[in-house]
Motif scaffolding. Structure first.
Motif: not given
Length: 166
Positions: A38, A41-42, A45-46
Motif C-alpha cells: 500500500l 498514506r493509506v 490514514s488508518k
C-alpha cells in the motif's frame, strides 16, 4: 500519537523524530505492518481506526483479543481487512511483552540497535539496509512477524533511531 483525527498528518509530523514511548513505537510498528503493498498514506490514514480496534496500542490489552474479536476486525468496514496483518499485530504484541525481562519495553529494545554513526545520507544506504536486516532477523527470532528488512529500516528511520538526511 493516535489522539489526532488526521493519521497521515500525524504520522508525517512524527516520522524521523526521536520516539522513546513504547506505545507510540508499537503504533508505528502497526502502521508498518499494514503498509507493504500500500501507499504509506493509506496505512497512516488508518491510525484512528487502528487506535480504536487495537486498544490504544496497549500490548497487554491487544493480546487478550480472541478468535471472535479477530474475525470481527477482519470484517470491520474501516479496517484494512488483511487477516494475516491483523493477526500479526496480536503476535507482535505478544512478542513485545516477551521482550521482558531482557528489555524494559519495546523502546528499550529498538533503541538498543542505535548505531554510533546513525545518519543515513540521501536515499537509504547499504548500512541502513544492513541494520534493517539485522533488526528484522532478531525480531523474527523473538516471535515478531511482518517485520522484514525494509519494514524495519523504515521503522528505525521513522522513530529517529536512524537519522535520514538529504
Amino acid at each position: 500519537m493516535a489522539d489526532k483525527v488526521n493519521g497521515v498528518a500525524l504520522y508525517h509530523s512524527l516520522f524521523g523524530t526521536q520516539i522513546h514511548d513504547s506505545r507510540v513505537l508499537f503504533e508505528m510498528l502497526t502502521v508498518n505492518v499494514f503498509q507493504p503493498g500500500l501507499n504509506w498514506r493509506v496505512a497512516a490514514s488508518k491510525i484512528p481506526v487502528f487506535d480504536k480496534v487495537f486498544k490504544h496500542f496497549d500490548v497487554n490489552e491487544i493480546v487478550k483479543l480472541n478468535e471472535a474479536d479477530l474475525e470481527a476486525l477482519e470484517a470491520h468496514p474501516e479496517m484494512i481487512r488483511n487477516p494475516r496483518k491483523i493477526r500479526a499485530v496480536v503476535q507482535n504484541a505478544r512478542a513485545t511483552i516477551d521482550l521482558s525481562p531482557e528489555f524494559k519495553d519495546l523502546a528499550d529494545y529498538l533503541w538498543s540497535f542505535k548505531p554510533k554513526d546513525d545518519v543515513v545520507k540521501g536515499t537509504l544506504t547499504q548500512d541502513s539496509k544492513t541494520l534493517g536486516a539485522e533488526v528484522a532477523k532478531d525480531m523474527k527470532k523473538r516471535g515478531f512477524t511482518f517485520v522484514g528488512p525494509t519494514t524495519m529500516e523504515l521503522l528505525l528511520i521513522g522513530s529517529g533511531i536512524l537519522k535520514h538526511e538529504d
